[in-house]
Design an enzyme around this catalytic site. Structure first.
Site, PDB file in Angstrom:
ATOM      1  N   GLU A 199     -44.403   6.660  53.609  1.00 40.73           N
ATOM      2  CA  GLU A 199     -43.647   5.619  52.616  1.00 40.73           C
ATOM      3  C   GLU A 199     -43.764   4.126  52.968  1.00 40.73           C
ATOM      4  O   GLU A 199     -43.717   3.216  52.085  1.00 40.73           O
ATOM      5  CB  GLU A 199     -41.928   6.049  52.368  1.00 40.73           C
ATOM      6  N   PHE A 213     -27.740  16.549  53.394  1.00 38.11           N
ATOM      7  CA  PHE A 213     -29.137  16.942  53.874  1.00 38.11           C
ATOM      8  C   PHE A 213     -29.977  15.537  53.162  1.00 38.11           C
ATOM      9  O   PHE A 213     -29.843  15.366  52.017  1.00 38.11           O
ATOM     10  CB  PHE A 213     -29.651  17.975  53.324  1.00 38.11           C
ATOM     11  N   LYS A 271     -29.460  12.295  42.407  1.00 37.26           N
ATOM     12  CA  LYS A 271     -30.413  13.412  41.850  1.00 37.26           C
ATOM     13  C   LYS A 271     -29.760  13.774  40.497  1.00 37.26           C
ATOM     14  O   LYS A 271     -30.575  14.176  39.583  1.00 37.26           O
ATOM     15  CB  LYS A 271     -30.714  14.577  42.764  1.00 37.26           C
ATOM     16  N   MET A 317     -52.757 -10.491  70.654  1.00 41.09           N
ATOM     17  CA  MET A 317     -51.677 -11.671  70.558  1.00 41.09           C
ATOM     18  C   MET A 317     -50.583 -11.821  71.871  1.00 41.09           C
ATOM     19  O   MET A 317     -50.394 -12.722  72.413  1.00 41.09           O
ATOM     20  CB  MET A 317     -51.001 -11.746  69.220  1.00 41.09           C
TER      21      MET A 317
END
Lengths: 163, 575
Positions: free
Chosen positions: B51, B113, B163, B482
Site C-alpha cells: 500500500e 479484525f 464496509k 548520506m
C-alpha cells in the site's frame, strides 16, 4: 502573553480532535478549553486559552483557520471582552469553619449549592484570577475538590462572532 | 437517475470527478468496492504490491500531471501502510485522495479484525479527512474531498468508508453534485494589489536582488509567468529542491539549486542579496540552515504564498503576499508594464559581476577517477545526455537524490519528482510507475540507491504486470551514502549501521527474476555505452546497477549553525 481564542466550528465528529491535535502537533500549549454547540446546532463554539508571543499567536490563529472544520475565529484578547469561568468547589466546613467559608463565599459572590454536616459545595463564576483568589482565600487545607470549566468569553459592545 | 450501491457510487463519483486511474490493494473491508471496480471499465485500477507504493505511485502521477492521485486501500494494515505515502504527499503539498476501507459501522471501536482508527491515525498528515456515515453521502463527500485536495495549498485527503456503507444491497439515487460550497473552507484568491505594489517597488529599487522559488510555483502552474518576470527583471534566480524545473536550469539567469547542497553562487547570492523575492517557498531548514537569525541579513523579504501560515512561520516577511502564484505574478507583471519604473541597471550589473565571480568557483565540478571508478555525478550527467534532459526523473532519498538534483538540469516543471519534505526512502520507484502510467510514451527514470530501492523493490512485479518500461538507475555505493557521509564528517568516520556490502543482492539477477532486464556497470569506460543500451530498450524495464565511488560525498554542503554563505566545498575546502 495569555490569549483567549474563540472558534466557531462545524459541529462534526472529529472536529475537536483536529483542534486539540493541532496544538500538540505544533508544540503549542492549551491552558484551558471549553466547547459546546451554539444556538445553531450545526456549529460549535470552542474557547481556549493559550500563551505565547505575537508571532506564535499569529501562527496559532493561522493554523486554526486552515483547519477545514473551523468556520471563523477571534482572538478576544485583542479587544475589550468579557471572560468568565465557572467553578464548582467542595470544601471542608465543620464548626467555626462554616461561617468563615460562608462569609468568603458571600464576599466573592459565590453560592453554596449543596451541603452536608462536613462539606459545602460552592458555585463561583468570574475571571480565572477571581477563582484563583477564592481558592487562595479559603486556603488549600479546606479544599477537597475543584471542578473548573475553563474560560469562555465574548467581546464587549456590538462586535459578534457569528456567520 | 441511477440506483447505485455505495461501492458503485464511489467508483462512479471518481469517474465523474475525472479520475481515470487509481492505485490500490484489495482486502476485506473494500471487497464491495473492488466488486464495483470489476463491473466497470471507466476507472482503471493498478494493483501494487504494497500500500505504501500505491500512495507513492499516486503521488508520482499527481506530481507529473498536476491532477490528484487516487489511492484505494483496505482497513487496518492497508490503511496504516498508506500513512508514509500520505505524509510524503502532505509535506510536499501534493493533491491526493486516499480511500480506506473500515470495519462495519456497528463494529467501530470494538477492536475488530483489521480495525484501525484511520481518521485518527492520519489526522496529523492530511489536509482533511472524512468518515462516511451514510451511503447516500458518498457523492458529496467525494466532491468535497477532491475540492479540498486540489485547491488552495493542495494536500492529501482521506475518505474512510465502513464496509456496510458500500453494501451492494443498499442502493440509492445517485447524482454527482456539480458545485460545492463549504462555509468553512475558503481558498485564498488574488494577492492584495497594494502589497504587490510594495513588492514591485522594492524590486525596482533593489541593488542586489535575488529570486528564490519553490514547489509552490510548480504546484500552482506558475512556471511560464515566473520565467516572464525573471527575464523582464534580469535578476538572478534559484530554485529549491522542490522547485527545480520551475525555471529552466540551462538559462544564464539560473544559479542552480540553493540550500544545504546548493551551489556556491546560489547560496552566496542569497546571503548577500538586499531584496529577496520568495515565491511558493516555506523557508525550510534545508534552505535557511539551522540558525535563521543568520539568514539573508541584509534582505528585505517579499514572500508570496497561497498558505498564510507559511508566511512568517520561520523567517519574518517584510512584504507578505497571500495569493495564488499565477494571480500574483500576473499582477506584478502588469504593474511593472504599466509603471515607468525601471530596475537599477547599474547596480544590477555590479551584482551580476559579483555573481559571475562566484560562479567561477565551479562548485559542481566533478573530479574524475584515474582508475576508471565511476563518480556518481558522471552517471547523472550521462543520463542527462542520453535522455536529452527531457526525461521524467523520480528519485529516492539520499546522496543519489542530491546528485540528481544538482546535475540533471531540469528545464521544465513537473519533470523532477522527489520526496523533499518528508525525505521518504522508497518513494522513487513507485513514483516512477505513476509517472509512466500517466505518460506511457515518455521516459520515466528512477534515480535510486541500493538502500532506497530495497525499500519498495516489490514493485518490480507491478511493473511486469502492467508492462511499465521504467529505467532504474541505481547509484550503488554499497552503503547508506548520506548517513555514511554524515558519519564521516561528524562522527569520526564511525560507520554505525550504514554499510552492508556483504549482503547486497545481485540486482541484475533480481530484475531478471521478475522478467525484466538487468545491466551492471562497473567501469567508467562502459558507462555511456551501457546506459545507451539500457535506454534503447524502450519497451522493457531495465535495472541498471552502477557501481560508483563509495567514498564520494555530496558537496557543497552547508555548515551546520552557519549562514547560507558558510559551506563545505570539498573534502578539503571550506568557505
Amino acid at each position: 502573553m495569555r490569549h483567549i481564542i474563540s472558534v466557531l466550528m462545524e459541529n462534526e465528529p472529529g472536529a475537536l480532535s483536529r483542534v486539540v491535535g493541532l496544538f500538540s502537533q505544533r508544540n503549542y500549549n492549551i491552558d484551558s478549553l471549553t466547547v459546546a454547540p451554539t444556538e445553531d446546532q450545526s456549529l460549535s463554539r470552542l474557547t481556549l486559552t493559550t500563551s505565547g508571543d505575537d508571532r506564535r499567536i499569529e501562527q496559532i490563529t493561522k493554523h486554526l483557520n486552515k483547519l477545514v472544520d473551523v468556520v471563523k475565529l477571534v482572538d478576544l484578547t485583542e479587544g475589550a471582552h468579557i471572560e468568565r469561568e465557572l467553578m464548582l468547589i467542595k470544601v471542608k466546613a465543620v464548626g467555626a469553619q462554616r461561617t468563615e467559608v460562608k462569609r468568603a463565599t458571600d464576599i466573592f459572590r459565590g453560592q453554596i449549592v449543596d451541603l452536608t454536616n462536613n462539606v459545602f459545595s460552592i458555585q463561583l463564576t468570574g475571571t480565572s484570577d477571581k477563582l484563583d483568589a477564592f481558592i487562595a482565600a479559603l486556603g488549600e487545607s479546606v479544599v477537597l475538590e475543584v471542578a473548573r470549566t475553563g474560560v469562555s468569553g465574548i467581546s464587549r459592545g456590538e462586535k459578534v462572532l457569528a456567520l | 437517475m441511477d440506483q447505485l450501491s455505495g461501492g458503485e457510487a464511489l467508483i462512479r463519483a471518481l469517474h465523474d470527478e475525472g479520475v481515470d486511474i487509481i492505485f490500490g490493494y484489495p482486502g476485506g473491508a473494500v471487497l464491495h468496492i473492488y466488486d464495483a471496480i470489476f463491473n466497470q471499465d471507466k476507472v482503471e485500477h493498478i494493483l501494487v504490491r504494497h500500500e505504501q507504493a500505491a500512495t507513492h505511485a499516486a503521488d508520482g502521477y499527481a506530481r507529473g500531471t498536476g491532477k490528484p492521485g487516487v489511492v484505494l486501500v483496505t482497513s487496518g494494515p492497508g490503511a496504516t501502510n498508506a500513512i508514509t505515502g500520505i505524509a510524503t504527499a502532505y509535506m510536499d503539498s501534493i493533491p491526493m485522495v486516499v480511500i480506506s476501507g473500515q470495519v462495519e459501522s456497528r463494529m467501530i471501536g470494538s477492536d475488530g479484525f483489521q480495525e484501525t482508527d484511520m481518521v485518527g491515525v492520519s489526522r496529523p498528515v492530511v489536509k482533511h479527512s472524512f468518515m462516511v456515515q451514510n451511503p447516500a453521502d458518498i457523492p458529496m463527500v467525494v466532491k468535497k474531498a477532491f475540492h479540498i485536495a486540489t485547491t488552495g495549498r493542495p494536500g492529501p485527503v482521506v475518505i474512510d468508508i465502513p464496509k456496510d456503507i458500500t453494501d451492494p444491497k443498499i442502493k440509492f439515487d445517485y447524482e454527482y453534485p456539480r458545485e460545492i460550497k463549504m462555509r468553512s473552507y475558503a481558498i485564498p484568491d488574488k494577492g492584495h494589489s497594494g502589497q504587490i505594489k510594495k513588492a514591485v517597488d522594492a524590486l525596482m529599487t533593489a541593488k542586489r536582488p535575488m529570486i528564490y522559488t519553490g514547489g509552490g510555483v510548480i504546484q500552482g502552474n506558475g512556471s511560464e509567468l515566473l520565467a516572464k518576470l525573471v527575464r523582464k527583471l534580469g535578476f538572478p534566480i534559484t530554485n529549491t529542491l522542490m522547485g527545480l524545473g520551475a525555471y529552466p536550469a540551462s538559462d544564464q539567469q539560473f544559479l542552480g539549486m540553493l540550500g544545504m547542497h546548493g551551489t556556491y553562487e546560489a547560496n552566496m547570492a542569497m546571503h548577500y542579496c538586499d531584496v529577496l523575492l520568495a515565491i511558493g517557498v516555506r523557508f525550510d531548514d534545508r534552505v535557511t540552515n539551522s540558525d535563521v537569525t543568520k539568514f539573508c541579513p541584509d534582505a528585505t523579504i517579499l514572500h508570496v504564498d497561497i498558505d498564510p501560515a507559511s508566511i512568517s512561520k520561520t523567517v519574518a516577511a517584510d512584504v507578505p503576499i497571500v495569493g495564488s502564484v499565477t494571480s500574483v505574478l500576473k499582477e506584478a507583471l502588469a504593474q511593472i508594464q504599466s509603471s515607468n519604473q525601471k530596475v537599477d541597471e547599474n547596480s544590477l550589473k555590479v551584482w551580476w559581476d559579483q555573481i559571475n565571480q562566484w560562479r567561477e568557483k565551479d562548485s559542481l565540478h566533478v573530479t574524475h577517477c584515474e582508475d576508471g571508478t565511476i563518480k556518481p555525478q558522471q552517471v547523472i550527467q550521462t543520463v542527462h545526455e542520453i535522455t536529452k534532459g527531457d526525461a521524467f526523473v523520480s528519485s529516492d532519498v539520499g546522496q543519489h537524490q542530491m546528485f540528481a538534483a544538482q546535475y540533471y538540469g531540469f528545464d521544465k516543471p513537473r519533470r523532477w519528482i522527489n520526496s523533499g519534505g518528508l525525505g521518504t526512502m522508497g518513494f522513487g520507484f513507485p513514483a516512477a510507475m505513476g509517472v509512466q502510467l500517466a505518460f506511457p510514451d515518455a521516459i520515466s527514470v528512477c534515480i535510486t540507491g541500493e538502500g532506497s530501492f530495497q525499500m519498495n523493490l516489490q514493485e518490480l512485479a507491478t511493473c511486469m504486470q502492467y508492462q511499465l518500461p521504467i529505467k532504474i538507475i541505481c547509484l550503488n555505493n554499497q552503503a547508506l551514502g548520506m548517513v555514511k557521509q554524515w558519519q564521516d564528517m561528524q562522527y569520526g568516520g564511525r560507520h554505525s549501521h550504514s554499510t552492508y556490502a556483504e549482503s547486497l543482492p545481485d540486482f541484475k539477477k533480481l530484475a531478471e527474476s521478475y522478467g525484466h532486464v538487468g545491466i551492471k556497470i562497473g567501469k567508467v569506460s562502459e558507462l555511456h555505452s551501457k546506459l545507451t543500451e539500457a535506454f534503447a530498450l524502450k519497451d522493457k524495464l531495465v535495472f541498471v546497477d552502477v557501481m560508483v565511488d563509495p567514498e564520494e560525498h555530496v558537496y557543497p554542503m552547508a555548515i551546520k549553525g552557519g549562514a547560507m554563505k558558510d559551506m563545505i566545498l570539498s573534502k578539503s575546502e571550506r568557505t
